[in-house]
Design a protein around this motif. Structure first.
Motif, short mmCIF file in Angstrom:
data_model
loop_
_atom_site.label_atom_id
_atom_site.label_comp_id
_atom_site.label_asym_id
_atom_site.label_seq_id
_atom_site.Cartn_x
_atom_site.Cartn_y
_atom_site.Cartn_z
N ALA A 31 0.83 -1.21 0.00
CA ALA A 31 0.00 0.00 0.00
C ALA A 31 0.87 1.25 0.00
N GLY A 32 2.01 1.21 0.72
CA GLY A 32 2.91 2.36 0.75
C GLY A 32 3.52 2.63 -0.63
N VAL A 33 3.89 1.56 -1.33
CA VAL A 33 4.43 1.73 -2.69
C VAL A 33 3.39 2.35 -3.61
N ARG A 34 2.15 1.87 -3.50
CA ARG A 34 1.08 2.41 -4.34
C ARG A 34 0.82 3.88 -4.01
N PHE A 35 0.88 4.24 -2.70
CA PHE A 35 0.63 5.62 -2.28
C PHE A 35 1.69 6.56 -2.85
N VAL A 36 2.95 6.15 -2.78
CA VAL A 36 4.04 7.00 -3.28
C VAL A 36 3.91 7.20 -4.79
N SER A 37 3.57 6.14 -5.52
CA SER A 37 3.43 6.25 -6.98
C SER A 37 2.30 7.22 -7.34
N LEU A 38 1.16 7.10 -6.66
CA LEU A 38 0.04 7.99 -6.94
C LEU A 38 0.38 9.44 -6.57
N SER A 39 1.07 9.63 -5.46
CA SER A 39 1.45 10.99 -5.04
C SER A 39 2.37 11.63 -6.07
N PHE A 40 3.32 10.87 -6.57
CA PHE A 40 4.26 11.39 -7.56
C PHE A 40 3.51 11.82 -8.83
N CYS A 41 2.56 11.00 -9.28
CA CYS A 41 1.80 11.34 -10.49
C CYS A 41 0.90 12.55 -10.26
N MET A 42 0.38 12.73 -9.03
CA MET A 42 -0.43 13.91 -8.72
C MET A 42 0.41 15.18 -8.82
N LEU A 43 1.64 15.13 -8.35
CA LEU A 43 2.52 16.30 -8.44
C LEU A 43 2.83 16.64 -9.89
N LEU A 44 2.94 15.59 -10.75
CA LEU A 44 3.17 15.86 -12.17
C LEU A 44 1.93 16.41 -12.84
N ALA A 45 0.76 15.92 -12.44
CA ALA A 45 -0.49 16.31 -13.10
C ALA A 45 -0.92 17.73 -12.72
N PHE A 46 -0.69 18.13 -11.48
CA PHE A 46 -1.17 19.43 -11.00
C PHE A 46 0.02 20.24 -10.49
N SER A 47 0.56 21.03 -11.39
CA SER A 47 1.75 21.82 -11.06
C SER A 47 1.44 22.91 -10.03
N THR A 48 0.17 23.29 -9.91
CA THR A 48 -0.18 24.35 -8.95
C THR A 48 -0.01 23.90 -7.50
N LEU A 49 0.11 22.59 -7.30
CA LEU A 49 0.34 22.10 -5.93
C LEU A 49 1.70 22.56 -5.39
N VAL A 50 2.63 22.79 -6.32
CA VAL A 50 3.96 23.28 -5.93
C VAL A 50 4.06 24.72 -6.42
N SER A 51 3.61 25.63 -5.58
CA SER A 51 3.53 27.04 -6.01
C SER A 51 4.51 27.94 -5.28
N THR A 52 5.12 27.47 -4.19
CA THR A 52 6.05 28.31 -3.42
C THR A 52 7.41 27.64 -3.39
N PRO A 53 8.49 28.42 -3.12
CA PRO A 53 9.83 27.82 -3.03
C PRO A 53 9.92 26.78 -1.92
N GLU A 54 9.20 27.01 -0.81
CA GLU A 54 9.25 26.04 0.27
C GLU A 54 8.65 24.70 -0.17
N GLN A 55 7.52 24.75 -0.87
CA GLN A 55 6.90 23.50 -1.35
C GLN A 55 7.80 22.80 -2.36
N GLU A 56 8.45 23.60 -3.20
CA GLU A 56 9.34 23.02 -4.21
C GLU A 56 10.53 22.33 -3.54
N GLN A 57 11.09 22.94 -2.52
CA GLN A 57 12.20 22.32 -1.81
C GLN A 57 11.76 21.06 -1.10
N LEU A 58 10.55 21.09 -0.51
CA LEU A 58 10.02 19.89 0.14
C LEU A 58 9.88 18.75 -0.85
#
Length: 790
Positions: A10-37
């Motif tokens: 389940a952890g592997v599946r969660f990480v894969s989905l999270s990574f694809c969400m970050l690629l699909a919605f670039s607005t989720l990473v809108s600040t330098p702090e979020q980008e560094q995280l």
């Protein structure tokens, strides 16, 4: 989304989905702090990927996805990344390529700073997936390798991928993973097609022959596939698919490769002979649900490149072998039957027919794969089965076992059988033919011991092999034509003179190939027709051709033979009649497959004694009605005679409107020839063709008047010729001269028993007198036939 879950599936599946969400919605990473995280989280993913895979037990981890995305960013394949994200999330999302620009910068400049070369080199070192099957979901190393092959990254950077693909093919199981067939196809393309025209050597290396043989180790020697199995059936079928697809692609791209002055190595015929193709196809047939589209893909390749392994009779035979009756026979299989070894069978052959029969009966209970060790003993002793005194039951059982073996090892079996049935000539060393020899010259099959021609069970085997090698020869010559396609290209010196005629040489070579195949097929048919003729010994023993033909027809039509035939004559004709039926069945199949063969054979001609046999025993002979007018129009007298005799038998067998029109044409042609032929040619033409007029009248009574008029004209011409040469006029000549004036006078002649019995005196040596006698006999026979018919 950037949390660090435990190392579980389940952890592997969660990480894969999270990574694809970050690629699909670039607005989720809108600040330098979020980008560094996010960068820290991605670095953690790269570092912990191996631990997650080993701990969670999931073969498909997020490491392959990161590698694949990195490769796409380096090669600027943004649309491929969008497809990957949508397939992983399971939804269709509209993602603008411009929104991935920041993520591309992060991947190429901060996380994966290496170039594509390094990414490609790393991909080769990724371990293959153990027991790869469709049950393993998610992104796997095979997906990365497939995409790198499609982008030609390996060939561009001279990284060898052959060993990785070979290892992955070996590590497969059912159900078949859907990415395997596309991987093989794109790998074959990378072997044959260079990455760029400027660098024609930028190609991958093919799998070596020794590596291929290692996959089939244990099966090649005739062992049961299920025993001591080192590689899975999936691996063996995939390698078989690779070889057949490679050879087909190589032939399809011959001209392109020749223009690039490249000639990739083809796999040797000896390698193909050692691969049990038919055995593997039978295994695949029982695993169609698990293999997906692999079985149908193999059948397509087989039908194209090995048509002799796709004979319809063989498929029907396989259905019989794998049916309910076989299961019942298997229930009767005892330990005693299993204990018979090939050595015991070999020792029993020269000693006791009873013991041989007992062993053979036990062998019929075995499966096809279990019979493979007995193949050599069965074939090598076939020559001894031709000796007199061998029981028919032994011959039939050997035929049955041979047909079972033919379902799993046809090519090896055919070669062994052809070599075993060679004529045994003292002081002459027998030649051992190879598979290649028999494909080049299929007629070798018919150069067997003459005793085979009167042994129906072995003749059945011979005809089966002949049909197979005729098909194999066609495929072999077509492949040879493609392999030598560079010979079609005109030289530079002749280019100017061949403008607009670029296809000239190719058409010529194709025509030569077709002519060779037609000559080969017609030669086989002519030899088989000669085998149907009774030998001098059979004629001396009282073979009656008329009764023979009647019984051939009764066997072909599955009707009851003539009950009144004498028992002794039936025994004499039994083998010949059965062989004729077998040959007629094969010729029927050949004529249906290619009607041009029938036309060629009949334009060549064959003994007229065989016409009753061929017309009655070959149902497709009705196609001859299409070309008989053309055959009658030939200038050679022999062909015209043969055409009319053939037509007479066809009219009796097929009393159709088309036959009537062709028969009317033949009568008109005979009337025309009467006016142009010399005396010698007139005798040579009408003596064998006059009996055909009786058949025309029997089949079509409306032709009665035209035929009687023709007979009277012939008789008057002959009578006039006799009279002008002041020779003794036979009484029949006088009758023929007066026939028009007193046609009713024939009724009294018809009642003469000497005419009915055909016992007229024809001892005169004068050709015209003999022809007049023949005319008179023909007229009497027609009249008697019409009277008896009424």
């Amino acid at each position: 989304m950037t949390s660090r879950p435990p190392a579980t599936p389940a952890g592997v599946r969660f990480v894969s989905l999270s990574f694809c969400m970050l690629l699909a919605f670039s607005t989720l990473v809108s600040t330098p702090e979020q980008e560094q995280l996010m960068v820290v989280w991605l670095s953690w993913m790269i570092k912990e990927e191996a631990y997650f895979e080993s701990t969670s037990g999931v073969s498909a981890s997020f490491g392959e996805m990161l590698l694949l995305v990195a490769m796409y960013f380096h090669s600027n394949q943004l649309s491929a990344i969008i497809d990957l994200v949508c397939s992983t999330l399971g939804m269709k999302i509209v993602i603008k390529p411009s929104s991935l620009s920041r993520m591309k910068t992060i991947f190429t400049q901060e996380i994966f700073t290496e170039q594509v070369l390094v990414v490609t080199a790393h991909a080769v070192r990724v371990p293959v997936t153990s027991n790869l099957s469709a049950n393993i979901t998610g992104f796997l190393p095979i997906h990365c390798i497939y995409q790198l092959l499609r982008s030609r990254s390996f060939t561009k950077h001279k990284v060898s991928i052959k060993d990785w693909i070979y290892r992955q093919l070996c590590e497969t199981s059912t159900p078949l993973h859907p990415q395997l067939l596309p991987l093989i196809d794109v790998y074959i393309n990378s072997i044959l097609t260079p990455a760029s025209k400027s660098n024609p050597e930028a190609t991958n290396q093919p799998v070596t022959e020794q590596e291929i043989l290692n996959i089939f180790q244990g099966v090649i020697g005739g062992d049961n596939l299920r025993l001591n199995q080192r590689f899975s059936i999936t691996a063996q079928l995939l390698v078989l698919y690779y070889i057949l697809s490679y050879e087909e692609a190589l032939l399809a791209n011959t001209k392109t490769l020749a223009a690039m002055q490249r000639k990739p190595k083809s796999y040797s015929s000896s390698l193909m002979d050692q691969i049990p193709i038919k055995f593997l196809i039978r295994q695949a047939q029982g695993l169609q649900q698990e293999l997906g589209g692999l079985h149908s893909a193999l059948l397509r390749l087989l039908a194209t490149n090995y048509p002799h392994l796709c004979i319809v009779d063989d498929w029907i035979c396989e259905e019989e072998i794998t049916g309910t009756d076989t299961l019942l026979r298997r229930m009767l299989l005892t330990n005693n039957a299993k204990n018979h070894s090939p050595k015991q069978l070999q020792e029993a052959v020269p000693v006791s027919h009873t013991q041989v029969m007992q062993i053979l009966e036990h062998l019929t209970l075995l499966s096809a794969s279990e019979l493979i060790p007995y193949a050599e003993v069965l074939t090598s002793n076939m020559n001894q089965l031709l000796n007199s005194g061998v029981p028919r039951r032994i011959l039939q059982t050997v035929n049955k076992l041979w047909m079972v073996l033919n379902t799993v090892m046809p090519r090896r079996l055919w070669v062994m059988t052809v070599n075993a049935l060679q004529p045994s000539i003292k002081f002459v060393r027998q030649q051992k033919y190879t598979q290649n020899d028999l494909m080049i010259d299929p007629l070798i099959v018919l150069r067997c011991d003459q005793r085979v021609h009167r042994c129906p069970p072995l003749m059945d085997i011979t005809l089966h092999m002949l049909n197979g090698y005729l098909l194999a020869s066609k495929a072999y010559l077509s492949a040879h034509l493609k392999e030598t396609a560079e010979q079609d290209r005109p030289s530079q010196n002749n280019t100017i003179g061949l403008v607009g005629q670029a296809d000239g040489p190719e058409v010529t070579r194709e025509e030569l190939k077709n002519a060779l195949l037609a000559a080969q097929d017609s030669a086989a048919v002519q030899i088989l027709l000669e085998i149907c003729l009774p030998t001098e010994e059979e004629k001396a023993r009282g073979v009656n051709p008329d009764s023979l033909i009647r019984n051939v027809q009764s066997v072909i039509t599955a009707s009851t033979p003539n009950k009144g035939m004498e028992e002794e004559e039936d025994n004499l004709l039994c083998n010949l009649r059965e062989v004729q039926c077998l040959i007629c069945c094969l010729l029927h199949q050949m004529y249906i497959a290619d009607p041009n063969i029938a036309k060629l054979v009949h334009f060549q001609g064959y003994p007229c004694e065989l016409l009753p046999l061929t017309v009655a025993g070959i149902p497709s002979m009705h196609i001859c009605l299409d070309f008989i007018p053309e055959l009658i129009a030939q200038p050679e007298l022999e062909k015209q005679i043969f055409a009319i005799q053939l037509l007479s038998h066809l009219c009796i067998q097929y009393a159709l409107p088309k036959s009537l029109s062709v028969a009317r044409l033949a009568v008109n042609v005979m009337g025309t020839l009467l006016t142009v032929l010399t005396q010698a040619k007139r005798y040579a033409f009408f003596m064998p063709t006059l009996p055909s007029l009786v058949s025309f009248c029997r089949a079509f009574p409306p032709l009665y008047e035209d035929i009687m008029s023709l007979l009277i004209q012939i008789g008057q011409v002959c009578a006039s010729d006799v009279a002008t040469q002041t020779r003794d006029i036979d009484p029949i000549i006088t009758r023929l001269q007066q026939i028009k004036e007193k046609p009713s006078g024939w009724s009294g002649i018809c009642k003469d028993p000497s005419y009915k019995n055909g016992s007229r005196d024809t001892g005169s040596m004068d050709p015209d007198v003999q022809l007049c006698h023949c005319i008179e006999s023909t007229i009497i026979e027609i009249i008697n036939m019409s009277v008896s018919g009424i």
